[in-house]
Scaffold this active site. Sequence first.
Site, PDB file in Angstrom:
ATOM      1  N   HIS A   1       0.916  -1.135  -0.175  1.00 37.92           N
ATOM      2  CA  HIS A   1      -0.095   0.007   0.032  1.00 37.92           C
ATOM      3  C   HIS A   1       0.892   1.163   0.018  1.00 37.92           C
ATOM      4  CE1 HIS A   1      -2.981   3.031   1.261  1.00 37.92           C
ATOM      5  NE2 HIS A   1      -3.891   2.167   1.058  1.00 37.92           N
TER       6      HIS A   1
ATOM      7  N   ARG B   1      -6.534  10.225  -0.881  1.00 38.78           N
ATOM      8  CA  ARG B   1      -6.056  10.846  -2.096  1.00 38.78           C
ATOM      9  C   ARG B   1      -7.205  10.819  -3.056  1.00 38.78           C
ATOM     10  NH1 ARG B   1      -2.421   6.242  -3.416  1.00 38.78           N
ATOM     11  NH2 ARG B   1      -2.872   5.362  -1.476  1.00 38.78           N
TER      12      ARG B   1
END
Lengths: 244, 560
Positions: free
Chosen positions: B332, B352
């Site tokens: 990740h 994000r």
Amino acid sequence: MDQLDHISIQYDGEPYTVPSGRTILTALEEIGLRFVRGIGCRGGVCGACTVFYRVDGEPELHAGLMCQDPVIDGMDIMPLPAFPQKKARYDLELPEGDTADYRVVALYPEVNRCIMCSECVRVCPMGLDVMGYVGMIKRGDLRHAAEASFTCIQCQACALRCPAQISQPNAALAARRFYGRHQAPQAEHLTKSVERTQDEKFQRNMERLRRVDMDALRILYQRQEREPGDAPPGTWLPEDRSML
Amino acid sequence: MAAENPYPLPQNMRRSIRMVENTRQDRVSAIRMGENFPPLSLSDRMAWLEEFHPDYKEEGKRELIIGPNRGELAPNELADLLETWPRSAVTKRRNFKPHIETDVLVIGGGGAGTAAAIAAAEQGANVLIATKLRHGDSNTLMAEGGIQAADQECDSPLHHYIDVMGGGHFTSDPELVEALVMDGPHALRWLEELGVLFDKYPTGRIKVRHGGGTSRKRLHSCGDVTGLEIMRVVQDQAESMDRIKVIDFAPVVEFLTDDAGRLVGAIVERLSPSKKTLIIKAKSVVLATGGSGRLHQQNFPTSNHFGATADGLVLAYRAGMPLQDLQHTQYHPTGIAFPEQKSGLLLTEKFRGLGAQLLNRHGDEFVFGLEPRDVTTAAIIRECVEFNNGVETPNGSMGVWLDIPMIELLHGRGTIEREFPGRFQEFIRKGIDIREVPILAFPTLHYQNGGLTIEPDGGTHMPGLYAAGEVTGGVHGSNRLMGNALLEIIVFGLRAGRSAADFAQKLGEGGAPGLGHLEQFLEELQEAGIPKKNKAPTLLPKYGPKGIQVGVRQNDLDIE
């Protein structure tokens, strides 16, 4: 590497000298303890490593998570690997004439015995307004009970301390499920998208796409339009609608 | 609620944060103008991956020397674990008279296993869930960001299919991907009917966002505790069903097969004071043991649950079943790099998705934040290692900034607290206000992309064995997109559960349980000269004064 001081703590009745500046879990592991029970995600979301502790010389009893809380000099820690909770078994269907809010209270009638001591609020490691949501359940306000309890990790610290013997996390879980099933607005747009996947013509299109070779698929991939990030829900449509 | 303690930041970080603050307004203005950092071309993606992604590093993996995948590459830590002897609870056992009999045995009590149990019980099967720790202890409950499914007007399972294939660099199994995307809307409906509280508009429409590598906004979430919400609801449902029984602290350490080579049960150890080994007989079995992040491959930190030690892969491999895409582990991109106590835990991709950018120590963007995960991971490592533009932490590790505060400039005050209630509270209690300061991030071991090969109905090469979830391979190919793991566990959990119940009903009881499936593998172990002390499954990692000890490096007697 960082230089660490060592401090004294007690864990499950035994004294240990551990490095400071660590969580309770990593401090105890660093001196060789190995946990099998009373440990879970190590990320503060599963409630498996719940502990109660007192710091020497201070009156307060705290609840915490071993994977999140720092070690403190003079801390005396009791692990809580398993707790006998009340767990109602139910299905979400409502009998004729019954309502969701009534059903939740019927499954967990103890909520009516809350004496509003707010001990649950004081100990909650997640900082939740536990007594508040118990009150909401009692008053039949499942929506706000769902919101107020949403980040509960079901560690059972509140339940252990409750003089009215309420299993708050489980009552909240029932409140959220009954609210979600019977009171929250349902996602109508899902019906259409589920029906589409059952349509034979659509299924044939899918099958055809699945058989496309990888080179052709690469081209399709690169040609795909990207939905703008700020497009309001359900409004934007692509130029190429052949795959809808 | 305001942060009580000052964020204990070293000077170099404070300096760098000022640079981030200096560029923030310009970056926000650019986004408002519709500009974003240009995404990489497919060829640049491959070039960055090959040079910087840990998966592509030669020294991190080795060839398997025995078993069905002999000659193929696997990460060192996993390869060592696959080529091991059974635990002594298995090798010392002579009598396989069952203590418990059931129709369907589900191994693993996470999201996939629990969904399978519900589906099997709904078909009328009696189900036993045997799980290593407590029911629900799993990577499922740690998933934060969301679940994908094509349910919007501008979207369809066909677009979802293309995104999955492209995100996985065209290595996924097309039939499995078809099953995943076509069952997607149904999976959402199933969860909604169980009372899962998705983030919705007042009309009932579920909110959607982009995730890395999605062409359409297709991520549905429940705050930033999507996995926790799904897990606790399906667990509650399973525990309310009369046909489902659960035994906690009961890791399966070996399969049992009959003379015809059909799976008919399993040997279970107890991590409980009784320590009694149990023999369970079943008409069919669903393997849902999850992933392997706790092997800490290449010494990376991990976002995985304590129990993610590849137990299911070990059992399947030993029984002669091929595994696929083993060399592809998902990192990740944004694990927490500082403060150290939180190292390895996730800053969900949803940050994000809502506009938070990845920045180097000068406060400059260096990659489009919503590339597929492996590409973003490679970009962060490239920025830190190749260009030395990372921010150094006190223990010498590196990270880049995730500029979370800009989310409130883009979407208004209160957005962070509303969209990330879990993480927000957690940081506030540590004296860190993520509305005010960026957080340092570095890639963390997150997901096992590969695993046991399955059919679309969850079936495997062994009659009677079905599998679902992270233990399987093929759905995500060499790289998974965000939100497809939670979808996978529901879609394939339900499929495997239904198939296992069907199989149990059609075939009835199997023959006498035994260890016939091990013969060939044990011979190969002997020939290869694998030391007898190398045993697996290891069940749990060990963190101690000697650092992390996992796989065959640890002494498994500790928990025997």
